[in-house]
Design an enzyme around this catalytic site. Structure first.
Site, PDB file in Angstrom:
ATOM      1  N   ASP A   1      -3.195   8.094   5.609  1.00 45.36           N
ATOM      2  CA  ASP A   1      -2.252   7.415   6.507  1.00 45.36           C
ATOM      3  C   ASP A   1      -0.898   8.125   6.602  1.00 45.36           C
ATOM      4  O   ASP A   1      -0.153   7.906   7.562  1.00 45.36           O
ATOM      5  CB  ASP A   1      -2.012   5.972   6.028  1.00 45.36           C
TER       6      ASP A   1
ATOM      7  N   HIS B   1      -4.385   6.593  -4.044  1.00 41.92           N
ATOM      8  CA  HIS B   1      -5.714   6.249  -3.528  1.00 41.92           C
ATOM      9  C   HIS B   1      -6.590   5.823  -4.690  1.00 41.92           C
ATOM     10  O   HIS B   1      -6.523   6.409  -5.767  1.00 41.92           O
ATOM     11  CB  HIS B   1      -6.348   7.443  -2.800  1.00 41.92           C
TER      12      HIS B   1
END
Ligand SMILES: CC(C)(COP(=O)(O)OP(=O)(O)OC[C@H]1O[C@@H](n2cnc3c(N)ncnc32)[C@H](O)[C@@H]1OP(=O)(O)O)[C@@H](O)C(=O)NCCC(=O)NCCS
Length: 377
Positions: free
Chosen positions: A313, A261
């Site tokens: 996700d 991320h």
């Protein structure tokens, strides 16, 4: 073709503070308007969170009832847009159909040419109400199934599940979907939200901004990653195969979707932690439990070899599979929640606006004389 890309420093604006917002922050954990995501995902409904993001405060019982009533009144999608869902060729991915149909909705919005806060709140609510109908209608039409009428007695997630599956959902499934939608509703200046803010800053309209934001969301480095998560995890046959899968990807310098991320580098993505619990709770069949074990091994191996943690996700792909959705619906589901963040940021940007127009550092050819066509070798 000469693009001279070897000369370009690729920063992706990493760490650049591109503006201010009062909507959400990733500093010290994810907070929406000051409320921690953990508390919202545990105790709030998605509709309360939508109200909070749009209006700045949690609703009272009365204002929530009004908000739900307005949502219910706004769920009728114009016939011409439903017709468009019939006509778009079958091979078009649901996220692309959603992008096109959101753009088409703009033509039928009675406030299309109004751009004040009240008009934009109205448009945001209509989009929130229409998007589940659009996603479910296209899903059912392409499978030859009858369309299902929205049920305003149900929660947002309950209605969404019923529109898609054509039956009332269990309380467990409804709550699981709701928690993913809460986690997806906003995330500061992510790529699609920043796209929406750029469109807002030019004085354009909300539907244009949301259409552009869906285009940004579908990319594999952003929201589109969730569909790749599912494709990848399916390639792993068993927990004992999972470590090999990670090593193989790393040796080929291939990214594993659902990991890494831009902002959560030194800490976990709080949404991934929260939703892992949800995924585990939903895992009751042998297949689902094996998927959880495979996911655990991949997580451990990614940490061991790359010091990368899962992002939102990663568990959500398993949750959506457990809820009976095909992978091609995963990004549209994300968009159905993030439309609230996009709308809130659009309204915030236009309420305190200056055109977003950065500069670039030029590294191309130095000024040189023009060579007429007949003299070029
Ligand atoms: C999200 C993402 C785009 C962030 O990218 P970023 O901030 O630009 O990170 P970087 O590209 O600088 O990556 C840093 C390092 O981690 C590696 N890396 C990042 N994500 C990786 C992944 N998912 N799998 C394998 N390696 C990864 C990069 O290759 C790089 O390694 P290197 O330094 O050895 O070259 C990136 O982590 C990614 O592509 N993840 C997969 C897609 C995804 O899940 N997106 C959803 C995000 S919520």
């Amino acid at each position: 073709m000469k693009y001279m890309t070897d000369k370009l420093k690729v920063t992706g604006l990493d760490g650049v503070i591109a503006g201010e917002t009062a909507i959400s922050t990733l500093n010290n954990g994810l907070h929406y308007r000051g409320y921690a995501i953990e508390e919202l995902a545990r105790d709030a409904t998605f509709t309360e969170v939508a109200y909070l993001l749009l209006h700045g405060e949690l609703p009272t019982e009365e204002s929530l009832a009004d908000f739900r009533a307005i949502l219910a009144e706004s769920d009728e999608v114009p016939d011409a847009v439903i017709q468009l869902l019939h006509e778009l060729p079958l091979h078009i991915a649901p996220i692309d159909v959603l992008r096109t149909s959101i753009s088409a909705l703009g033509h039928f919005d009675l406030q299309a040419n109004e751009n004040d806060v009240i008009a934009n709140l109205g448009k945001a609510i209509r989009l929130l109400s229409h998007i589940p109908v659009l996603i479910a209608a296209r899903y059912r039409l392409t499978r030859g199934l009858e369309l299902v009428e929205p049920d305003s007695e149900l929660s947002f997630a309950g209605n969404f599940l019923s529109l898609l599956h054509g039956r009332l959902p269990s309380a467990r499934d409804e709550r699981a979907l709701e928690r993913t939608l809460i986690c997806y509703a906003d995330h500061e200046f992510n790529a699609s939200t920043f796209t929406a803010r750029i469109v807002a800053s030019t004085g354009s309209d909300l539907q244009s901004a949301v259409t552009a934001a869906v285009g940004a969301l579908k990319g594999a480095l952003h929201g589109g990653a969730i569909e790749n998560v599912w494709e990848e995890i399916q390639q792993v046959q068993s927990p004992s195969d999972a470590e090999r899968f990670v090593r193989d990807a790393i040796s080929k310098k291939r990214r594993i979707a659902g990991f890494g991320h831009r902002v959560y580098r030194d800490c976990p993505d709080p949404r991934a932690e929260l939703l892992k619990e949800v995924s585990q709770e939903l895992a009751t069949t042998d297949e689902q439990q094996q998927l959880e074990e495979i996911a655990d091994v991949i997580e451990a191996a990614m940490w061991q070899h790359k010091q990368l943690r899962p992002n939102v996700d990663w568990p959500t792909a398993r949750i959506y599979h457990s809820l009976g959705f095909d992978a091609e619906l995963f990004t549209p589901l994300f968009a159905a929640a993030r439309v609230i963040g996009w709308s809130a940021h659009f309204i915030e940007q236009q309420s305190a606006n200056r055109l977003i127009q950065p500069r670039s550092n030029y590294v191309g050819a130095m000024p040189r004389p023009f060579v007429p066509l007949h003299d070029r070798g």
